[in-house]
Design a protein around this motif. Structure first.
Motif, mmCIF file in Angstrom:
data_model
loop_
_atom_site.group_PDB
_atom_site.id
_atom_site.type_symbol
_atom_site.label_atom_id
_atom_site.label_comp_id
_atom_site.label_asym_id
_atom_site.label_seq_id
_atom_site.Cartn_x
_atom_site.Cartn_y
_atom_site.Cartn_z
ATOM 1 N N LEU A 157 0.849 -1.115 -0.261
ATOM 2 C CA LEU A 157 -0.017 -0.081 0.082
ATOM 3 C C LEU A 157 0.754 1.313 -0.140
ATOM 4 C CD1 LEU A 157 -2.740 1.424 0.229
ATOM 5 C CD2 LEU A 157 -2.662 1.258 2.768
ATOM 6 N N TYR A 158 0.805 1.944 -0.963
ATOM 7 C CA TYR A 158 1.723 2.926 -1.255
ATOM 8 C C TYR A 158 1.339 4.495 -1.457
ATOM 9 C CZ TYR A 158 5.781 5.335 -3.975
ATOM 10 O OH TYR A 158 6.612 6.105 -4.483
ATOM 11 N N SER A 159 1.618 5.200 -0.606
ATOM 12 C CA SER A 159 0.618 6.411 -0.679
ATOM 13 C C SER A 159 1.763 7.511 -1.003
ATOM 14 C CB SER A 159 0.339 6.896 0.884
ATOM 15 O OG SER A 159 -0.069 8.237 0.720
ATOM 16 N N SER A 160 1.193 8.523 -1.995
ATOM 17 C CA SER A 160 2.142 9.489 -2.796
ATOM 18 C C SER A 160 1.053 10.565 -3.051
ATOM 19 C CB SER A 160 2.595 9.088 -4.346
ATOM 20 O OG SER A 160 3.302 7.826 -3.808
ATOM 21 N N ARG A 161 1.733 11.779 -3.188
ATOM 22 C CA ARG A 161 1.091 12.850 -3.274
ATOM 23 C C ARG A 161 0.298 12.946 -4.699
ATOM 24 N NH1 ARG A 161 6.172 15.624 -1.567
ATOM 25 N NH2 ARG A 161 5.864 15.849 0.971
ATOM 26 N N SER A 162 0.972 12.544 -5.720
ATOM 27 C CA SER A 162 0.400 12.641 -6.768
ATOM 28 C C SER A 162 1.093 11.298 -7.748
ATOM 29 C CB SER A 162 0.675 13.527 -7.790
ATOM 30 O OG SER A 162 2.084 14.017 -7.972
ATOM 31 N N MET A 192 -9.524 9.861 -14.713
ATOM 32 C CA MET A 192 -10.137 8.784 -14.741
ATOM 33 C C MET A 192 -9.370 7.837 -13.651
ATOM 34 S SD MET A 192 -11.815 9.331 -17.454
ATOM 35 C CE MET A 192 -12.434 7.444 -18.120
ATOM 36 N N TRP A 193 -8.677 8.264 -12.668
ATOM 37 C CA TRP A 193 -7.893 7.588 -11.536
ATOM 38 C C TRP A 193 -9.142 6.926 -11.036
ATOM 39 C CZ3 TRP A 193 -3.592 5.815 -10.124
ATOM 40 C CH2 TRP A 193 -3.486 5.341 -8.764
ATOM 41 N N GLN A 194 -8.818 5.564 -10.686
ATOM 42 C CA GLN A 194 -9.663 4.470 -10.011
ATOM 43 C C GLN A 194 -9.024 4.168 -8.591
ATOM 44 O OE1 GLN A 194 -11.047 1.509 -13.056
ATOM 45 N NE2 GLN A 194 -12.245 3.131 -13.766
ATOM 46 N N GLY A 195 -7.916 4.430 -8.318
ATOM 47 C CA GLY A 195 -7.353 3.954 -7.005
ATOM 48 C C GLY A 195 -7.854 4.925 -5.853
ATOM 49 N N TYR A 196 -7.613 4.729 -4.953
ATOM 50 C CA TYR A 196 -7.615 5.604 -3.678
ATOM 51 C C TYR A 196 -7.080 7.076 -3.913
ATOM 52 C CZ TYR A 196 -8.831 1.320 -0.947
ATOM 53 O OH TYR A 196 -9.216 -0.047 -0.577
ATOM 54 N N ALA A 197 -7.618 7.959 -3.272
ATOM 55 C CA ALA A 197 -7.316 9.422 -3.371
ATOM 56 C C ALA A 197 -7.477 10.072 -2.177
ATOM 57 C CB ALA A 197 -8.425 10.073 -4.488
ATOM 58 N N ARG A 198 -6.869 9.589 -1.197
ATOM 59 C CA ARG A 198 -6.925 9.920 0.294
ATOM 60 C C ARG A 198 -6.005 9.475 0.980
ATOM 61 N NH1 ARG A 198 -11.131 6.127 0.512
ATOM 62 N NH2 ARG A 198 -10.781 4.924 2.682
ATOM 63 N N ARG A 199 -5.745 9.952 2.343
ATOM 64 C CA ARG A 199 -4.417 9.580 3.389
ATOM 65 C C ARG A 199 -4.990 8.255 3.653
ATOM 66 N NH1 ARG A 199 -1.382 14.252 5.201
ATOM 67 N NH2 ARG A 199 -1.108 13.373 6.884
ATOM 68 N N VAL A 200 -3.803 7.249 3.809
ATOM 69 C CA VAL A 200 -4.262 6.119 4.619
ATOM 70 C C VAL A 200 -5.096 6.250 5.895
ATOM 71 C CG1 VAL A 200 -3.383 3.931 5.271
ATOM 72 C CG2 VAL A 200 -2.058 4.917 3.369
ATOM 73 N N ASP A 201 -6.200 5.633 5.821
ATOM 74 C CA ASP A 201 -7.208 5.668 6.956
ATOM 75 C C ASP A 201 -7.610 4.295 7.484
ATOM 76 O OD1 ASP A 201 -9.075 5.118 5.240
ATOM 77 O OD2 ASP A 201 -9.986 7.106 5.163
#
Ligand SMILES: Cc1cc2nc3c(=O)[nH]c(=O)nc-3n(C[C@H](O)[C@H](O)[C@H](O)COP(=O)(O)OP(=O)(O)OC[C@H]3O[C@@H](n4cnc5c(N)ncnc54)[C@H](O)[C@@H]3O)c2cc1C
Length: 258
Positions: A157-162, A192-201
């Protein structure tokens, strides 16, 4: 005694020559470091999840030291991946000024706690969670998994800004069998991004993390790495899901290291 020699070298600064450099993103660069006396396969090569210390010395003798995770798998040439912090002291030099052939000092490999090793003791399945450049030691773990032919199932699970900030995007684009890479882009997303779009919660962790009950007894379930705030909130979320705290390995890069 071989052990003494290896231990002595860990605490010794060695001169490294910068080899090929690779721009990973506009702010992130991978530098290969050629160290003549780097621990080799026969005497305790580095392990996935370890780091090195890098020391720079200015013309006037001023020195600055920082820790950088090892980006390469054991047996591969030593490499670090550095994210530039514009107001930082060391990372702007490493990402903008350092050139192939330049020299710096390196000490290591360092650390045993955050290490992952393949084999029957490596348990699984594994959750890897990265915030920003916290992905670096997790990339070493994934490369080691492939190199060793391990089949342990892994979710990263990889969180990036963009999307432009995603490090190793091409490498992760075709993950090996048994590895899933799940992105969350916290500040901007491609059309068309279909992944998550928020900080990991907690809700995201509940969807992505393996059920704690699936893991082999006594083995690590999760490796979490990134800025301190990211690591603390993800580790706390995993504990809420039933992960024993002692089986969630954490590495903090500092307040702004991701
Ligand atoms: C084990 C470990 C592994 C790491 N691995 C990586 C890695 O793989 N890749 C990576 O990019 N980074 C990694 N880091 C982070 C890295 O060590 C550096 O912290 C990072 O590169 C920033 O260093 P810098 O000298 O550029 O910034 P610094 O000069 O250290 O500044 C960092 C931030 O702190 C602020 N700051 C500095 N001094 C002060 C002060 N006195 N008061 C208030 N604010 C201040 C600066 O404004 C800046 O935003 C790792 C850290 C650890 C501990």
């Amino acid at each position: 005694m071989a052990g003494t020699a290896v231990r002595g070298r860990l605490n010794t600064w060695q001169t490294a020559t910068i080899g090929p450099v690779t721009d990973e993103t506009a702010r992130v660069r991978t530098l290969r470091l050629e160290v003549p006396d780097w621990p080799g396969p026969s005497d305790g090569q580095h392990r996935a999840g370890q780091h090195v210390d890098i020391r720079l010395t200015a013309d006037d003798g001023y020195q600055a030291e920082r820790a950088y995770s090892i980006a390469s798998a054991p047996g591969e040439p030593l490499a670090i991946t550095v994210e530039r912090l514009d107001d930082g002291e060391v990372s702007p030099y490493l990402t903008q000024e350092a050139r192939t052939g330049d020299q710096l000092e390196v000490r290591g490999p360092i650390g045993g706690y955050f290490v992952w090793e393949p084999g029957s003791g490596s348990g699984g399945p594994l959750l890897l969670a990265a915030g920003g450049s916290g992905v670096v030691p997790l990339r070493a773990i994934l490369r080691e998994r492939s190199r060793a032919g391990s089949s342990v199932p892994v979710r990263l699970l990889y969180s990036s800004r963009s999307w432009e900030d995603v490090i190793y995007a091409s490498e992760f684009g075709l993950p090996p069998g048994g590895v899933e890479v799940i992105y969350t882009l916290t500040r901007s997303q491609p059309r068309m991004w279909q992944g998550y779009a928020r900080r990991v919660d907690d809700a995201m962790l509940a969807e992505v993390a393996w059920p704690a009950a699936l893991a082999s007894p006594g083995q690590p379930l999760a490796y979490v790495c990134g800025p301190t705030s990211f690591v603390e909130s993800v580790a706390a979320g995993l504990v809420k899901l039933g992960y024993p705290a002692g089986r969630v390995k954490t590495a903090r890069f500092g307040a702004t290291g991701g």
